[in-house]
Write an enzyme that holds these catalytic residues in place. Structure first.
Site, PDB file in Angstrom:
ATOM      1  N   LYS A 160       0.843  -1.194   0.000  1.00  0.00           N
ATOM      2  CA  LYS A 160       0.000   0.000   0.000  1.00  0.00           C
ATOM      3  C   LYS A 160       0.882   1.250   0.000  1.00  0.00           C
ATOM      4  O   LYS A 160       2.069   1.184   0.305  1.00  0.00           O
ATOM      5  CB  LYS A 160      -0.931  -0.001   1.213  1.00  0.00           C
ATOM      6  CG  LYS A 160      -1.516  -1.355   1.579  1.00  0.00           C
ATOM      7  CD  LYS A 160      -2.402  -1.980   0.502  1.00  0.00           C
ATOM      8  CE  LYS A 160      -2.878  -3.335   1.012  1.00  0.00           C
ATOM      9  NZ  LYS A 160      -3.860  -4.002   0.216  1.00  0.00           N
TER      10      LYS A 160
HETATM   11  C1  LIG Z   1      -4.483  -5.200   1.237  1.00  0.00           C
HETATM   12  C2  LIG Z   1      -5.940  -5.396   1.302  1.00  0.00           C
HETATM   13  C3  LIG Z   1      -6.553  -6.031   2.407  1.00  0.00           C
HETATM   14  C4  LIG Z   1      -5.756  -6.707   3.497  1.00  0.00           C
HETATM   15  O1  LIG Z   1      -4.923  -5.853   4.239  1.00  0.00           O
HETATM   16  P1  LIG Z   1      -3.771  -6.517   5.154  1.00  0.00           P
HETATM   17  O2  LIG Z   1      -3.156  -5.336   5.850  1.00  0.00           O
HETATM   18  O3  LIG Z   1      -2.814  -7.210   4.259  1.00  0.00           O
HETATM   19  O4  LIG Z   1      -4.428  -7.431   6.123  1.00  0.00           O
HETATM   20  C5  LIG Z   1      -7.930  -6.100   2.430  1.00  0.00           C
HETATM   21  N1  LIG Z   1      -8.697  -5.592   1.433  1.00  0.00           N
HETATM   22  C6  LIG Z   1      -8.146  -4.991   0.366  1.00  0.00           C
HETATM   23  C7  LIG Z   1      -9.032  -4.422  -0.695  1.00  0.00           C
HETATM   24  C8  LIG Z   1      -6.750  -4.875   0.258  1.00  0.00           C
HETATM   25  O5  LIG Z   1      -6.221  -4.300  -0.825  1.00  0.00           O
END
Ligand SMILES: *Cc1c(COP(=O)(O)O)cnc(C)c1O
Length: 379
Positions: free
Chosen positions: A185
């Site tokens: 992210k």
């Molecule tokens: C990355 C992501 C998640 C999960 O987040 P984590 O921090 O890896 O648990 C959930 N939903 C979406 C749409 C994502 O892109």
């Protein structure tokens, strides 16, 4: 190797983490509290509750609303599996919703269709609006449907920090907005996440649930309900705080990179071998840039050929309907299945520019041309 994306950790961020480690306060602490206030100011919401991952944020948002056995939750069919997994783990039933072929998110029409088709004995309780890859869901239309149907609107903004809908930052427009700070992210603390909300009572419940169900009464404490340990560490918060002031610039750079890709891919799009994502979505924060290959092209082979050319690419997201935990709830077909089978995410982050775009588009053009077995294949 041109990586899919690179975390953006500068020397100041390293120093901030080191300084926090030297304080000896490693779990929840003052860096966390400062980061919560700064994130709330950035998002324009009343409260932010830091947690240990985006998945933890989604799980707590369901638990804090009392969603579990006997309940059903609307989830887009094209997303990261966590969005659907937390519904199953909470004991509720996922109801899959198809998505738009160029924006990759649920729409007013696909959500209305899923609700109209819904026949289960469970009670429909909530809708998970996923701003996939940073593309904002139409929160006016989806919010209106949720209100009419009496559903809790939970935003999965896990990959959408910095995105906005009609000038307002996503994540603070529903009952709860769930964010991830995974290294893929735009802002990262390694693992990490947070829930944004304007509801003080909900924030209080979230804080209790992330910390073993514990409440403080003056200097006393009591374990008032069954909770979890979903806390973020103080040094992770320091890492996030060092990045937050740079985020607006990074989002602008990502918007520019998306424009560069859009233009550089115009020829392949006109040839009909791929479809580009909608370029005209105001407020898109571009966490990922995914194109969709024409159906006859073997996406996995193109990913392999790009890998041999030193370029990392992958399938952008998953179609829940084709994953084992969701088989019983699968949609017969739809855009999500096609996007998951033919979507390809290209190297994308604020450190990349015109040179990387040219390198990727040239390699992609060769890989697609080589798709014809008469050209020799990938050996
Ligand atoms: C990355 C992501 C998640 C999960 O987040 P984590 O921090 O890896 O648990 C959930 N939903 C979406 C749409 C994502 O892109």
């Amino acid at each position: 190797m041109l990586k899919l994306s690179r975390p953006h950790i500068d020397e100041a961020a390293v120093q901030a983490v080191a300084a926090t480690l030297r304080t000896g306060q490693l779990v929840h602490g003052p860096e966390c509290e400062a980061f919560e206030s700064e994130l709330a100011a950035y998002l324009g919401c009343a409260q932010v509750v830091l947690v240990s991952s985006g998945t933890a944020a989604l799980h707590l948002a369901l638990l804090a609303h009392g969603i579990g056995a006997g309940d059903a939750v609307l989830v887009p069919d094209f997303t990261y599996p966590a969005t659907g997994n937390v519904v199953l783990v909470a004991g509720a039933r996922p109801v899959l919703v198809d998505v738009d072929p160029r924006r990759y998110v649920m729409t007013e029409a696909t959500l209305a269709q899923a609700i109209a088709d819904w026949r289960g004995p469970e009670r429909l309780r909530a809708v998970m609006a996923v701003h996939e890859f940073g593309c904002p869901v139409d929160l006016d239309a989806v919010g209106a449907i949720a209100r009419r149907a009496g559903l809790v609107l939970i935003e999965d903004a896990a990959c959408a920090i910095g995105a906005s809908w009609r000038g307002r930052r996503v994540g603070a427009l529903g009952a709860a907005g769930c964010f991830s700070m995974h290294p893929r992210k735009t802002l990262t603390t390694g693992e990490g996440g947070f829930v944004a909300t304007n509801d003080a009572a909900l924030a209080r419940r979230l804080r209790r649930l992330r910390n073993h169900g514990m409440e403080r009464y003056g200097r006393a404490m009591r374990f008032d309900e069954a909770g979890l340990n979903y806390r973020l560490t103080n040094f992770q918060a320091a890492l996030g705080r060092a990045q937050l002031p740079k985020l607006p610039t990074w989002i602008e750079q990502r918007r520019e990179l998306a424009r560069l890709y859009h233009d550089a891919l115009a020829f392949l799009a006109s040839e009909g071998v791929l479809t580009r994502p909608s370029a005209d979505v105001p407020g898109h924060s571009w966490q990922t840039y995914m194109v969709v290959l024409e159906g006859r092209i073997d996406r996995d082979r193109v990913v392999r050929v790009l890998g041999k050319a030193g370029i990392e690419a992958n399938a952008g997201a998953q179609c829940l309907s084709v994953l084992p935990p969701f088989e019983r709830y699968a949609l017969a077909d739809g855009q999500a299945q096609r996007l998951a089978a033919s979507g390809i995410a290209l190297p994308f982050c604020e450190q990349y520019g015109a040179a990387e775009v040219q390198q990727v588009v040239e390699a992609l053009t060769r890989a697609i041309a080589g798709n014809d077995p008469e050209d020799g294949g990938d050996g």
